[in-house]
Design a protein around this motif. Structure first.
Motif, PDB file in Angstrom:
ATOM      1  N   ARG A 101       0.831  -1.206   0.000  1.00 43.74           N
ATOM      2  CA  ARG A 101       0.000   0.000   0.000  1.00 43.74           C
ATOM      3  C   ARG A 101       0.868   1.260   0.000  1.00 43.74           C
ATOM      4  O   ARG A 101       0.623   2.193  -0.769  1.00 43.74           O
ATOM      5  CB  ARG A 101      -0.947   0.005   1.209  1.00 43.74           C
ATOM      6  N   LEU A 102       1.884   1.274   0.840  1.00 47.03           N
ATOM      7  CA  LEU A 102       2.754   2.448   0.918  1.00 47.03           C
ATOM      8  C   LEU A 102       3.589   2.623  -0.347  1.00 47.03           C
ATOM      9  O   LEU A 102       3.833   3.754  -0.773  1.00 47.03           O
ATOM     10  CB  LEU A 102       3.649   2.369   2.161  1.00 47.03           C
ATOM     11  N   LEU A 103       3.997   1.526  -0.958  1.00 44.69           N
ATOM     12  CA  LEU A 103       4.732   1.630  -2.217  1.00 44.69           C
ATOM     13  C   LEU A 103       3.847   2.197  -3.331  1.00 44.69           C
ATOM     14  O   LEU A 103       4.300   3.010  -4.137  1.00 44.69           O
ATOM     15  CB  LEU A 103       5.315   0.278  -2.614  1.00 44.69           C
ATOM     16  N   LYS A 104       2.588   1.801  -3.352  1.00 43.74           N
ATOM     17  CA  LYS A 104       1.651   2.364  -4.342  1.00 43.74           C
ATOM     18  C   LYS A 104       1.435   3.847  -4.080  1.00 43.74           C
ATOM     19  O   LYS A 104       1.390   4.656  -5.016  1.00 43.74           O
ATOM     20  CB  LYS A 104       0.314   1.621  -4.304  1.00 43.74           C
ATOM     21  N   GLU A 105       1.306   4.205  -2.825  1.00 40.89           N
ATOM     22  CA  GLU A 105       1.073   5.614  -2.473  1.00 40.89           C
ATOM     23  C   GLU A 105       2.272   6.476  -2.849  1.00 40.89           C
ATOM     24  O   GLU A 105       2.109   7.547  -3.445  1.00 40.89           O
ATOM     25  CB  GLU A 105       0.761   5.747  -0.982  1.00 40.89           C
ATOM     26  N   VAL A 106       3.471   6.031  -2.534  1.00 41.12           N
ATOM     27  CA  VAL A 106       4.639   6.847  -2.855  1.00 41.12           C
ATOM     28  C   VAL A 106       4.831   6.924  -4.368  1.00 41.12           C
ATOM     29  O   VAL A 106       5.254   7.952  -4.893  1.00 41.12           O
ATOM     30  CB  VAL A 106       5.912   6.384  -2.108  1.00 41.12           C
ATOM     31  N   ASP A 107       4.490   5.865  -5.083  1.00 42.31           N
ATOM     32  CA  ASP A 107       4.560   5.911  -6.542  1.00 42.31           C
ATOM     33  C   ASP A 107       3.602   6.975  -7.093  1.00 42.31           C
ATOM     34  O   ASP A 107       3.958   7.729  -7.995  1.00 42.31           O
ATOM     35  CB  ASP A 107       4.237   4.533  -7.129  1.00 42.31           C
ATOM     36  N   GLN A 108       2.413   7.049  -6.518  1.00 41.12           N
ATOM     37  CA  GLN A 108       1.448   8.076  -6.937  1.00 41.12           C
ATOM     38  C   GLN A 108       1.942   9.475  -6.575  1.00 41.12           C
ATOM     39  O   GLN A 108       1.789  10.414  -7.368  1.00 41.12           O
ATOM     40  CB  GLN A 108       0.087   7.809  -6.309  1.00 41.12           C
ATOM     41  N   LEU A 109       2.537   9.619  -5.395  1.00 39.79           N
ATOM     42  CA  LEU A 109       3.081  10.926  -4.999  1.00 39.79           C
ATOM     43  C   LEU A 109       4.196  11.368  -5.946  1.00 39.79           C
ATOM     44  O   LEU A 109       4.280  12.548  -6.304  1.00 39.79           O
ATOM     45  CB  LEU A 109       3.583  10.891  -3.549  1.00 39.79           C
ATOM     46  N   ILE A 110       5.025  10.429  -6.376  1.00 42.35           N
ATOM     47  CA  ILE A 110       6.077  10.753  -7.340  1.00 42.35           C
ATOM     48  C   ILE A 110       5.449  11.208  -8.656  1.00 42.35           C
ATOM     49  O   ILE A 110       5.859  12.223  -9.229  1.00 42.35           O
ATOM     50  CB  ILE A 110       7.035   9.553  -7.558  1.00 42.35           C
ATOM     51  N   SER A 111       4.453  10.472  -9.128  1.00 45.33           N
ATOM     52  CA  SER A 111       3.789  10.821 -10.395  1.00 45.33           C
ATOM     53  C   SER A 111       3.148  12.203 -10.335  1.00 45.33           C
ATOM     54  O   SER A 111       3.273  12.995 -11.278  1.00 45.33           O
ATOM     55  CB  SER A 111       2.724   9.778 -10.739  1.00 45.33           C
ATOM     56  N   ILE A 112       2.479  12.496  -9.246  1.00 47.47           N
ATOM     57  CA  ILE A 112       1.836  13.808  -9.071  1.00 47.47           C
ATOM     58  C   ILE A 112       2.887  14.911  -9.059  1.00 47.47           C
ATOM     59  O   ILE A 112       2.720  15.964  -9.690  1.00 47.47           O
ATOM     60  CB  ILE A 112       0.992  13.827  -7.772  1.00 47.47           C
ATOM     61  N   THR A 113       3.976  14.668  -8.346  1.00 44.93           N
ATOM     62  CA  THR A 113       5.041  15.669  -8.245  1.00 44.93           C
ATOM     63  C   THR A 113       5.701  15.918  -9.599  1.00 44.93           C
ATOM     64  O   THR A 113       5.936  17.068  -9.980  1.00 44.93           O
ATOM     65  CB  THR A 113       6.092  15.241  -7.202  1.00 44.93           C
ATOM     66  N   VAL A 114       5.979  14.860 -10.330  1.00 45.73           N
ATOM     67  CA  VAL A 114       6.592  15.002 -11.658  1.00 45.73           C
ATOM     68  C   VAL A 114       5.658  15.785 -12.587  1.00 45.73           C
ATOM     69  O   VAL A 114       6.106  16.685 -13.304  1.00 45.73           O
ATOM     70  CB  VAL A 114       6.959  13.618 -12.241  1.00 45.73           C
ATOM     71  N   ALA A 115       4.371  15.469 -12.551  1.00 49.62           N
ATOM     72  CA  ALA A 115       3.409  16.201 -13.382  1.00 49.62           C
ATOM     73  C   ALA A 115       3.346  17.668 -12.974  1.00 49.62           C
ATOM     74  O   ALA A 115       3.287  18.555 -13.836  1.00 49.62           O
ATOM     75  CB  ALA A 115       2.025  15.554 -13.269  1.00 49.62           C
ATOM     76  N   SER A 116       3.380  17.941 -11.691  1.00 46.88           N
ATOM     77  CA  SER A 116       3.370  19.320 -11.201  1.00 46.88           C
ATOM     78  C   SER A 116       4.625  20.068 -11.638  1.00 46.88           C
ATOM     79  O   SER A 116       4.560  21.247 -11.997  1.00 46.88           O
ATOM     80  CB  SER A 116       3.256  19.356  -9.676  1.00 46.88           C
ATOM     81  N   LEU A 117       5.760  19.393 -11.603  1.00 48.20           N
ATOM     82  CA  LEU A 117       7.011  20.008 -12.058  1.00 48.20           C
ATOM     83  C   LEU A 117       6.944  20.355 -13.541  1.00 48.20           C
ATOM     84  O   LEU A 117       7.368  21.441 -13.948  1.00 48.20           O
ATOM     85  CB  LEU A 117       8.195  19.079 -11.787  1.00 48.20           C
ATOM     86  N   LYS A 118       6.402  19.458 -14.347  1.00 50.51           N
ATOM     87  CA  LYS A 118       6.278  19.722 -15.789  1.00 50.51           C
ATOM     88  C   LYS A 118       5.390  20.933 -16.034  1.00 50.51           C
ATOM     89  O   LYS A 118       5.721  21.808 -16.844  1.00 50.51           O
ATOM     90  CB  LYS A 118       5.712  18.492 -16.508  1.00 50.51           C
ATOM     91  N   THR A 119       4.272  21.010 -15.320  1.00 52.51           N
ATOM     92  CA  THR A 119       3.362  22.147 -15.460  1.00 52.51           C
ATOM     93  C   THR A 119       4.040  23.439 -15.027  1.00 52.51           C
ATOM     94  O   THR A 119       3.965  24.454 -15.722  1.00 52.51           O
ATOM     95  CB  THR A 119       2.080  21.912 -14.630  1.00 52.51           C
ATOM     96  N   ALA A 120       4.710  23.401 -13.894  1.00 52.19           N
ATOM     97  CA  ALA A 120       5.373  24.599 -13.370  1.00 52.19           C
ATOM     98  C   ALA A 120       6.475  25.070 -14.311  1.00 52.19           C
ATOM     99  O   ALA A 120       6.620  26.271 -14.540  1.00 52.19           O
ATOM    100  CB  ALA A 120       5.937  24.326 -11.981  1.00 52.19           C
ATOM    101  N   ARG A 121       7.227  24.136 -14.842  1.00 50.97           N
ATOM    102  CA  ARG A 121       8.312  24.505 -15.764  1.00 50.97           C
ATOM    103  C   ARG A 121       7.754  25.123 -17.046  1.00 50.97           C
ATOM    104  O   ARG A 121       8.323  26.072 -17.576  1.00 50.97           O
ATOM    105  CB  ARG A 121       9.178  23.293 -16.080  1.00 50.97           C
ATOM    106  N   SER A 122       6.649  24.584 -17.554  1.00 50.42           N
ATOM    107  CA  SER A 122       6.085  25.137 -18.779  1.00 50.42           C
ATOM    108  C   SER A 122       5.526  26.540 -18.532  1.00 50.42           C
ATOM    109  O   SER A 122       5.642  27.411 -19.393  1.00 50.42           O
ATOM    110  CB  SER A 122       4.996  24.215 -19.357  1.00 50.42           C
ATOM    111  N   LYS A 123       4.975  26.790 -17.369  1.00 48.75           N
ATOM    112  CA  LYS A 123       4.470  28.127 -17.030  1.00 48.75           C
ATOM    113  C   LYS A 123       5.618  29.106 -16.798  1.00 48.75           C
ATOM    114  O   LYS A 123       5.532  30.275 -17.139  1.00 48.75           O
ATOM    115  CB  LYS A 123       3.588  28.073 -15.782  1.00 48.75           C
ATOM    116  N   PHE A 124       6.708  28.586 -16.225  1.00 49.20           N
ATOM    117  CA  PHE A 124       7.864  29.430 -15.914  1.00 49.20           C
ATOM    118  C   PHE A 124       8.545  29.900 -17.183  1.00 49.20           C
ATOM    119  O   PHE A 124       9.045  31.026 -17.238  1.00 49.20           O
ATOM    120  CB  PHE A 124       8.836  28.606 -15.040  1.00 49.20           C
ATOM    121  N   LYS A 125       8.528  29.079 -18.227  1.00 45.09           N
ATOM    122  CA  LYS A 125       9.181  29.438 -19.497  1.00 45.09           C
ATOM    123  C   LYS A 125       8.412  30.510 -20.256  1.00 45.09           C
ATOM    124  O   LYS A 125       8.965  31.185 -21.110  1.00 45.09           O
ATOM    125  CB  LYS A 125       9.352  28.206 -20.364  1.00 45.09           C
ATOM    126  N   LYS A 126       7.131  30.664 -19.972  1.00 40.63           N
ATOM    127  CA  LYS A 126       6.301  31.649 -20.701  1.00 40.63           C
ATOM    128  C   LYS A 126       6.563  33.047 -20.280  1.00 40.63           C
ATOM    129  O   LYS A 126       7.026  33.418 -19.296  1.00 40.63           O
ATOM    130  CB  LYS A 126       4.815  31.317 -20.509  1.00 40.63           C
TER     131      LYS A 126
END
Length: 120
Positions: free
Chosen positions: A95-120
């Motif tokens: 359960r904890l491995l699934k949760e941390v995997d989801q937290l990583i995915s959410i964080t990576v997606a947030s980083l991609k969004t933030a970086r694309s906004k920062f470049k504008k």
């Protein structure tokens, strides 16, 4: 950034603490357990810090730390799962491995969004 994710990262840290309290106490286990406790709680602490970032660059930097700490948490969960001999903890590790995997995915997606906004 959301209150839900702030609560979720805090819950993850608490759930890891609960799991760690059930693991054996030996020099070898304690080393890995201490590392896991530090990095899992750091996810929540750094996520909170990201919510108070002073700039886009600061936000991205703090979120990158969240990603690194989540990856480290995943590593130590996998390591402890591999040496765990208590079958009653198997589902909690999964359960904890699934949760941390989801937290990583959410964080990576947030980083991609933030970086694309920062470049504008």
């Amino acid at each position: 950034m959301s209150q839900a994710l702030k609560d979720r990262t805090k819950k993850f840290a608490l759930d890891v603490w609960q799991l760690c309290s059930k693991l054996p106490h030996s020099r070898e286990f304690n080393n890995y357990v201490n590392q896991l406790l530090r990095c899992s709680s750091s996810i929540a602490a750094n996520y909170r810090a990201a919510m108070r970032a002073k700039s886009n660059a600061d936000f991205i930097n703090k979120l990158k730390i969240v990603e690194e700490e989540a990856d480290e948490s995943q590593f130590f969960l996998e390591l402890l799962q591999s040496i765990n001999r208590d079958e009653s903890l198997s589902q909690e590790f999964e359960r904890l491995l699934k949760e941390v995997d989801q937290l990583i995915s959410i964080t990576v997606a947030s980083l991609k969004t933030a970086r694309s906004k920062f470049k504008k």
